[in-house]
Scaffold this motif. Structure first.
Motif, PDB file in Angstrom:
ATOM      1  N   PRO A   1       5.211   5.165   7.022  1.00 48.26           N
ATOM      2  CA  PRO A   1       5.164   3.473   6.749  1.00 48.26           C
ATOM      3  C   PRO A   1       5.030   2.163   5.838  1.00 48.26           C
ATOM      4  O   PRO A   1       5.312   1.348   6.081  1.00 48.26           O
ATOM      5  N   ARG A   2       3.773   2.695   5.131  1.00 48.53           N
ATOM      6  CA  ARG A   2       3.618   1.727   3.521  1.00 48.53           C
ATOM      7  C   ARG A   2       4.767   1.607   2.818  1.00 48.53           C
ATOM      8  O   ARG A   2       4.665  -0.009   2.245  1.00 48.53           O
ATOM      9  N   GLN A   3       5.402   2.371   2.846  1.00 47.63           N
ATOM     10  CA  GLN A   3       7.116   2.438   1.873  1.00 47.63           C
ATOM     11  C   GLN A   3       7.824   0.553   2.434  1.00 47.63           C
ATOM     12  O   GLN A   3       8.358   1.011   3.289  1.00 47.63           O
ATOM     13  N   ARG A   4       7.872  -0.042   1.735  1.00 45.90           N
ATOM     14  CA  ARG A   4       8.742  -1.574   1.763  1.00 45.90           C
ATOM     15  C   ARG A   4      10.709  -0.830   1.773  1.00 45.90           C
ATOM     16  O   ARG A   4      10.861  -0.630   0.501  1.00 45.90           O
ATOM     17  N   PRO A   5      11.410  -1.222   2.607  1.00 42.18           N
ATOM     18  CA  PRO A   5      12.635  -0.328   2.750  1.00 42.18           C
ATOM     19  C   PRO A   5      13.130  -1.914   2.297  1.00 42.18           C
ATOM     20  O   PRO A   5      13.032  -3.329   2.244  1.00 42.18           O
TER      21      PRO A   5
ATOM     22  N   THR B   1       0.880  -0.703  -0.215  1.00 41.49           N
ATOM     23  CA  THR B   1      -0.139   0.243  -0.027  1.00 41.49           C
ATOM     24  C   THR B   1       0.675   1.411   0.228  1.00 41.49           C
ATOM     25  O   THR B   1       0.228   2.249   0.317  1.00 41.49           O
ATOM     26  N   GLY B   2       2.643   1.208  -0.495  1.00 33.28           N
ATOM     27  CA  GLY B   2       3.095   2.278  -0.765  1.00 33.28           C
ATOM     28  C   GLY B   2       2.679   3.366  -1.916  1.00 33.28           C
ATOM     29  O   GLY B   2       1.544   3.157  -2.370  1.00 33.28           O
ATOM     30  N   ALA B   3       3.609   4.589  -1.897  1.00 31.75           N
ATOM     31  CA  ALA B   3       3.586   5.402  -2.834  1.00 31.75           C
ATOM     32  C   ALA B   3       3.488   5.415  -4.005  1.00 31.75           C
ATOM     33  O   ALA B   3       3.490   4.140  -4.468  1.00 31.75           O
ATOM     34  N   ASP B   4       2.360   5.917  -4.593  1.00 29.31           N
ATOM     35  CA  ASP B   4       2.550   5.066  -6.723  1.00 29.31           C
ATOM     36  C   ASP B   4       3.783   5.411  -6.792  1.00 29.31           C
ATOM     37  O   ASP B   4       4.429   6.352  -6.145  1.00 29.31           O
ATOM     38  N   GLY B   5       4.189   4.201  -7.737  1.00 21.78           N
ATOM     39  CA  GLY B   5       5.310   4.566  -8.303  1.00 21.78           C
ATOM     40  C   GLY B   5       5.402   3.542  -9.230  1.00 21.78           C
ATOM     41  O   GLY B   5       3.776   3.398  -9.991  1.00 21.78           O
ATOM     42  N   ARG B   6       5.940   3.341 -10.313  1.00 24.39           N
ATOM     43  CA  ARG B   6       6.160   2.054 -11.062  1.00 24.39           C
ATOM     44  C   ARG B   6       6.833   1.228 -10.958  1.00 24.39           C
ATOM     45  O   ARG B   6       7.086   0.360 -11.562  1.00 24.39           O
ATOM     46  N   ARG B   7       6.787   0.161  -9.563  1.00 31.44           N
ATOM     47  CA  ARG B   7       7.440  -1.282  -9.883  1.00 31.44           C
ATOM     48  C   ARG B   7       6.677  -2.670  -9.306  1.00 31.44           C
ATOM     49  O   ARG B   7       6.406  -2.663  -9.308  1.00 31.44           O
ATOM     50  N   SER B   8       6.371  -1.937  -7.899  1.00 34.33           N
ATOM     51  CA  SER B   8       5.885  -3.375  -7.153  1.00 34.33           C
ATOM     52  C   SER B   8       3.599  -2.861  -7.370  1.00 34.33           C
ATOM     53  O   SER B   8       3.656  -2.711  -7.213  1.00 34.33           O
ATOM     54  N   ARG B   9       3.376  -4.525  -7.009  1.00 30.05           N
ATOM     55  CA  ARG B   9       2.218  -4.168  -6.828  1.00 30.05           C
ATOM     56  C   ARG B   9       1.411  -3.428  -5.769  1.00 30.05           C
ATOM     57  O   ARG B   9       2.361  -3.681  -4.721  1.00 30.05           O
TER      58      ARG B   9
END
Length: 702
Positions: free
Chosen positions: A618-622, A455-463
């Motif tokens: 907290p939603r961004q997966r590192p 549920t991370g920030a909008d991007g172009r990589r992971s679902r």
């Protein structure tokens, strides 16, 4: 209380003749909106937003049908309004040009328009509520911090710029309307770069910076304080200058309709664009239109070399960048050599494309065909600050003697490296403390994605589940569902409840929002041992190349990348998590190596960065990539402290890869033991190459 806008002519730099680059770019785009808009790049407090907001009152008013929400031009029968048709005799009124601001957090419905809920719920009628693109038709569309705009909104802007129209198909209605606007964006490059597709849609670009002259800074502060004290009185002092500027813009528009480009001038423009190896032909078209607008601004109908030069400096810098690591700007010496000193004939034959010429409505490269080559808040944007750009092309090599700067050789042009070391199979000698080793040419890594759906920030990589992407269902608000209201499912939920007949009543529990599946961005944090034991040229060069390659991929996919290094007695966050690849590449090139190995300090600094980023989002997966040989030589008790730090990092629950930098026939296996203690994946030094390091990151994140 403010009663008036800050005057354009009161901005230091826009009050001079000739105008500075910021003022000139905005004026030329206003004279010829077909240029396609302006992108203003610069740090906060450089009057970017102030100048944009002060521009709208200077533009000539537009004529519209009374009550037409879509502002079609009554003089253009080809434009149709969804509010029409308007019969002959419909009242026509003049209104000021609108400045429509598009917030970076706007929803898709707000930008495109949506179903009119009041009409639907109270009268049972399907009615369309226009969005920001409809309101901005024939006006200014301003996006502050445009580089932070979500990708789904960027896609909408690209569609509108390419076609000059907006088509909405949703929730039982279909609407199409014109959307031609002067797009103006402002951004701080330190906060990330702009998508190449959107960058190319801006006709002109300007680099602004605060002045270093104390007298100029004093004048900025004096004017700003006077405006804050009495905005009406301050604006009144500039009324005459504002009226003169507005009249000159209107006169330049009329002159531009009669201006023509000779074949010789067109040939010069083509030679300039070819010399700087810009992609496509949009650069030629925009430069030609800008040169015509500049000539009209100067009161002439023929284009000179000076017009072409000014046009090239505004239209080409952002188009010659082959990849994010290329510095903006033009080599002005090369530009002058290409232009020469022979003026093009002023009255040459008209170029192909119809009697209207490059600025006429019959131009085959009109905004509908070529893409419509169509702020800072007051507390942090020092209104009235001058916008003197740094010298363009300063320090750049002569492009006539260097190869094109594509992704495969961009770093060679900027960071020379010892080719003899690259050719040797061994690691090479260890540099002395503080020695800097350059990275090789970046490569394009394969795509890696995080496991599962986040549920991370909008991007172009992971679902991820978020506010954009394809709609896969509906759910009650909350619980990670951040989509817009799903009207059909809301009504269906209300209808499914027992009721006594008559109208269906809506309760809070009936609300449903759209669940959308899109893509998210990730954070990749590198923690690199830059001590003497890791400073061998080949190994450090390959590590830098891998990081550089992932930075380039992160730029394309909207990821964040950070870099922590440790050497000597301390660890440093040399690159805070960022999407600005320009800054990242510069910091990476300057990374020194040598000295002792404070492994514990490096791990603790990485943990601090990860905790801080988790608090921010907290939603961004590192993903943590630790590059070390496992040795800890930072003083007495260094080994014990490094193990405690490893346990602390393991407790964060962050996916980790340990790249073992130990080499030679005798190996202690310290990095492998460290990886086992952290529950991380271990990668031997034999596999530390640019490809191997990139594969380790991808495999661990998959």
């Amino acid at each position: 209380m403010r009663t008036s806008h800050y005057p354009f002519s009161a901005i230091v730099g826009c009050d001079a003749e000739p105008l500075d680059d910021l003022g000139l770019a905005l004026v030329l785009a206003s004279v010829s909106p077909e240029i396609g808009g302006v992108l203003v790049r610069g740090q906060k407090g450089t009057a970017k937003s102030t100048a944009v907001r002060a521009l709208a009152p200077l533009l000539p008013p537009v004529e519209v049908y009374r009550g037409d929400r879509f502002s079609v031009d009554p003089a253009d029968p080809a434009q149709e309004s969804p509010d029409g048709p308007f019969p002959p005799g419909t009242a026509v009124e003049r209104r000021p040009v609108r400045l429509v601001e598009l917030p970076v957090g706007a929803t898709e419905d707000r930008v495109l328009g949506s179903l009119h809920l009041e009409q639907a719920l109270t009268h049972g009628r399907v009615a369309y509520e226009p969005g920001l693109l409809a309101r901005g038709h024939r006006g200014l569309l301003y996006v502050d911090e445009v580089n932070l705009l979500h990708d789904h909104l960027v896609d909408l802007l690209l569609d509108a710029a390419a076609t000059g129209r907006v088509t909405v198909e949703r929730d039982g209605f279909s609407v199409e309307h014109a959307a031609r606007f002067l797009l103006i964006g402002t951004m701080n490059p330190e906060e990330g770069e702009l998508r190449p597709q959107l960058l190319d849609r801006f006709g002109l670009t300007v680099e602004v910076a605060a002045p270093s002259d104390p007298a100029a800074r004093v004048e900025v502060v004096r004017r700003r304080m006077a405006y804050d004290a009495d905005a009406a009185a301050f604006s009144e002092r500039y009324d005459r200058a504002e009226k003169a500027l507005a009249e000159r813009i209107a006169a330049a528009r009329e002159t531009a309709r009669r201006a023509r480009l000779s074949d010789a001038a067109l040939l010069k423009i083509a030679q300039v664009c070819a010399a700087f190896e810009v992609d496509g032909l949009r650069a030629d078209i925009v430069t030609a239109r800008t040169a015509l607008a500049h000539a009209a601004w100067e009161g002439r109908t023929s284009v000179s070399l000076a017009d072409i030069r000014r046009a090239a400096l505004l239209a080409l810098p952002h188009r010659r960048r082959r990849n994010p690591f290329d510095a903006p700007g033009l080599d002005e010496e090369l530009l002058d050599r290409v232009l020469g000193d022979e003026e093009p004939p002023p009255d040459g034959p008209e170029p192909p494309g119809g009697s209207e010429g490059p600025t006429g409505s019959d131009d085959p490269a009109s905004p509908a065909d070529d893409g419509g080559d169509g702020g800072d808040d007051a507390p942090e944007d020092a209104d009235g600050a001058p916008s003197r750009p740094p010298e363009a092309g300063a320090g750049e090599p002569d492009r006539s003697s260097v190869p094109p700067r594509g992704p495969e050789n961009a770093r060679e042009a900027e960071a020379p490296r010892d080719r003899g070391d690259a050719e040797r199979d061994g690691a090479g000698p260890e540099p002395t403390a503080g020695t800097t080793v350059g990275a090789g040419a970046p490569y394009r890594p394969r795509t890696f994605t995080a496991r599962g759906t986040g549920t991370g920030a909008d991007g172009r990589r992971s679902r991820a589940l978020g506010s954009r992407g394809r709609r896969i269902g509906a759910a009650p608000p909350g619980g990670g569902s951040g989509g817009p209201l799903h009207l059909v499912e809301t009504v269906r939920a209300a209808a499914s409840r027992p009721h006594g007949g008559g109208r269906i009543g809506l309760l809070p529990g009936d609300l449903r929002v759209a669940v959308r599946e899109g893509q998210e961005s990730n954070l990749v944090l590198f923690c690199v041992d830059a001590s003497g034991s890791m400073a061998a040229r080949k190994r450090m060069g390959e590590v830098k190349t891998a990081i550089l390659s992932l930075l380039l991929d992160a730029y394309r996919r909207r990821d964040k990348v950070g870099l922590v290094t440790f050497r000597g007695t301390a660890a440093d966050l040399v690159l805070p998590p960022t999407r600005s690849v320009d800054t990242a590449a510069a910091r990476l090139d300057a990374l020194p190596a040598g000295g002792r190995t404070p492994l514990a300090e490096g791990l603790l600094e990485a943990a601090r960065v990860l905790r801080r980023e988790r608090l921010r989002d907290p939603r961004q997966r590192p993903l943590l990539v630790l590059v070390t040989d496992g040795r800890a030589t930072g003083g007495r008790g260094a080994v014990g402290r490094s193990l405690q730090a490893a346990d602390h990092v393991a407790g964060l629950g962050v996916a980790t890869v340990v790249v073992d930098g130990e080499s030679g026939p005798l190996r202690l296996g310290l990095a492998a033991a460290l990886a086992a203690r952290m529950g991380a994946e271990h990668l031997p030094v034999d596999e530390v190459s640019a490809d191997a390091l990139g594969n380790a990151v991808r495999e661990r994140a998959a």
